[in-house]
Each structure stands twice: as structure tokens, then as C-alpha cells.
Design an enzyme around this catalytic site. Structure first.
Site, mmCIF file in Angstrom:
data_model
loop_
_atom_site.group_PDB
_atom_site.id
_atom_site.type_symbol
_atom_site.label_atom_id
_atom_site.label_comp_id
_atom_site.label_asym_id
_atom_site.label_seq_id
_atom_site.Cartn_x
_atom_site.Cartn_y
_atom_site.Cartn_z
ATOM 1 C CG HIS A 1 3.548 -3.747 0.697
ATOM 2 N ND1 HIS A 1 3.353 -2.932 -0.395
ATOM 3 C CD2 HIS A 1 2.340 -4.311 0.970
ATOM 4 C CE1 HIS A 1 2.075 -2.977 -0.762
ATOM 5 N NE2 HIS A 1 1.438 -3.812 0.050
ATOM 6 C CG HIS B 1 -1.426 -6.973 -2.072
ATOM 7 N ND1 HIS B 1 -0.936 -6.576 -0.842
ATOM 8 C CD2 HIS B 1 -0.611 -7.976 -2.477
ATOM 9 C CE1 HIS B 1 0.122 -7.299 -0.537
ATOM 10 N NE2 HIS B 1 0.338 -8.164 -1.508
ATOM 11 C CD GLU C 1 -4.842 -6.454 1.088
ATOM 12 O OE1 GLU C 1 -3.829 -6.115 0.422
ATOM 13 O OE2 GLU C 1 -4.861 -6.422 2.330
ATOM 14 C CG ASP D 1 -1.103 -1.849 -1.477
ATOM 15 O OD1 ASP D 1 -0.983 -3.038 -1.784
ATOM 16 O OD2 ASP D 1 -1.033 -1.437 -0.301
ATOM 17 N NE ARG E 1 2.905 -1.397 3.804
ATOM 18 C CZ ARG E 1 1.829 -2.151 3.601
ATOM 19 N NH1 ARG E 1 1.565 -3.170 4.414
ATOM 20 N NH2 ARG E 1 1.037 -1.910 2.560
#
Length: 269
Positions: A153, A245, A242, A160, A108
Site C-alpha cells: 500500500h 486487496h 485477502e 482495499d 498507506r
């Protein structure tokens, strides 16, 4: 011979048109700043394992912001090579059991994280609250840890993901403006995802998303543990808050937050 005063006047008159031309002449076009490129250690996951499904949510408006996120030029997963190859090994194990991995997000860029931060500060934008954070006040997103100014990320070894039972049925496209259902609703009621039932949808801002939350039981808990057990044996570490994740350890770039766009052109290899 022209006298000095008259010569000066003539030279000034000659200079006026030149100065006027310079004043109106267009400036040279600014050179576009070249986009940063990924280091050679980054690869497209599809080149390592084309069987892993990819549903890159931030390329689409079906995410907690309600818009495609800055920096996602293509719906593709980019990772450091060791992380991608470890996912390939996990995929081999799951395929033998009748499942496949599906990634929602991988590398990301920092500009995407910045986009999240700006969205979180805009308290008037609550378009996607009904699905992604129905029980969380938007003023608490930073304090509660759902949004941060940096993301693992961006270092390239975090992803994810979820599990899909084979044969994989397609997930229907999200239609902007459609009625939203809470991400923790029963699977039959929330947005349809071809994933196995993990108890919540992806990116659900709720404590039910905590991987080992005791309220998640039965098949839902078994599905989370299947993903967790498969990945942890291969060097992945789960973020406890999460279920989707995971980070591959050791990271190649543990202290570097990259900002090259998510696109094929970013890859140097």
C-alpha cells in the site's frame, strides 16, 4: 592608568552579567521538519472518480487496532494516477450492472505500517480481537503474515475495496466499546456494512478471507468473483489471502515505500 591586575578584575566583572544573560536566554525555536509531499504522479481518487464510495477505516477507530491510525489526516483515498484511472474504468463497468465500488484503504504511509507493528507487539491490547482476529493468537500475527514491516500500500498502487449494490445505503458509524461480532459471522449478525456479502468483513484475519477459499460458495463466491473478474481484466492483481486487496500493475513505484500523510495537503498537483 589602571594597573593590569585591576583591569583584569574589572573586565571579568563586566563579563559576568553578559554570561548570565546568555545562560538564561531562550534558545531559538526549533524549526518543524516539513512533512514529505507526494510525487506529482499521485492523485486523490475523488478527483478522478467522485462516484466511487470511500470508507477509509484507518481514519476511524473501527479497525483491528481500535484507534485511528497514524498518518491518516483525512478520510480520503490517494493513489498513483494510473491506478486511479483504472479504478474509474472498473467503476464504469460496475455502474452499468447496478453496483458501485467502495474503497476501505488506498495509499498507506509507512508511519501507519509502523503503527500496526507496534500494536502487534503489544500483546496486552486485545480490544478488537472479537471482531477482527477471533481465532488467531496475537503472538502469531507476524508469523502468519497478517502484519509485516512493509506494505505494498505504501507504494501507491494498492487498494482495499469491495462492491456495493445501488442505491447505496449508508453504513452506520461504529461506536467504540460496542459488542463485537466475529468478522466471519453471517452477514446479518456481523457489523453492518453496505457492501454485498463477501463471506467475511473487511480486514478479517482468517483463512475464510482467502479469495478462493472453497468454503465460500453461492452468492458470496459470486460476489468475490465479480470483483475479481472486473478488476483483473483491467490490470489489477489480487492478493490470494485477502479478497479485498488488489494492486494495479505495472506499479509506478515498485520499490519505493512513501511516508507522506494521507491528506489533501500532501498532493503537489
Amino acid at each position: 592608568m589602571m594597573g593590569m591586575p585591576r583591569l583584569a578584575v574589572a573586565l571579568r566583572a563586566l563579563a559576568l552579567p553578559v554570561a548570565a544573560l546568555l545562560a538564561v536566554a531562550p534558545s531559538a525555536p526549533a524549526q518543524a521538519k516539513p512533512e514529505p509531499k507526494a510525487p506529482k504522479e499521485f492523485v486523490a481518487l475523488g478527483d478522478i472518480d467522485p462516484t466511487i464510495l470511500q470508507e477509509i477505516r484507518y481514519f476511524t477507530p473501527h479497525n483491528f487496532t481500535g484507534d485511528p491510525v497514524d498518518g491518516y489526516r483525512r478520510p480520503m483515498c490517494i493513489l498513483t494516477r494510473p491506478a486511479a484511472e483504472a479504478l474509474h474504468r472498473a467503476q464504469g463497468q460496475l455502474l452499468e450492472r447496478g453496483y458501485t465500488l467502495k474503497v476501505y484503504d488506498c495509499y498507506r504511509p509507512q508511519r501507519a505500517v509502523n503503527d500496526f507493528v507496534e500494536w502487534a507487539k503489544d500483546l496486552g491490547d486485545q480490544r478488537m480481537k472479537g471482531e477482527f482476529y477471533p481465532e488467531v493468537d496475537k503472538t502469531r500475527l507476524f508469523e502468519d503474515g497478517y502484519i509485516a514491516e512493509k506494505s505494498g500500500h505504501s507504494r501507491g498502487s494498492t487498494m482495499d475495496l469491495t462492491i456495493v449494490r445501488l442505491p447505496a445505503l449508508p453504513t452506520r458509524p461504529y461506536v467504540p466499546g460496542e459488542k463485537l461480532v466475529p468478522c466471519y459471522a453471517a452477514k446479518k449478525d456481523r457489523f453492518p456494512d453496505n457492501s454485498v456479502d463477501m463471506g467475511t468483513g473487511y480486514d478479517c484475519f482468517d483463512t475464510l478471507s482467502h479469495t478462493l477459499d472453497p468454503r465460500i460458495k453461492g452468492v458470496q463466491r459470486a460476489n468475490r468473483l465479480l470483483l475479481k473478474g472486473t478488476l483483473e481484466k483491467l490490470g489489477f492483481v489480487n492478493l490470494a489471502e485477502e479478497w479485498w486487496h488488489y494492486t494495479y500493475k505495472p506499479e509506478l513505484f515498485p520499490d519505493t515505500y512513501f511516508d507522506f500523510p494521507v491528506s489533501r495537503r500532501s498532493l503537489t498537483g
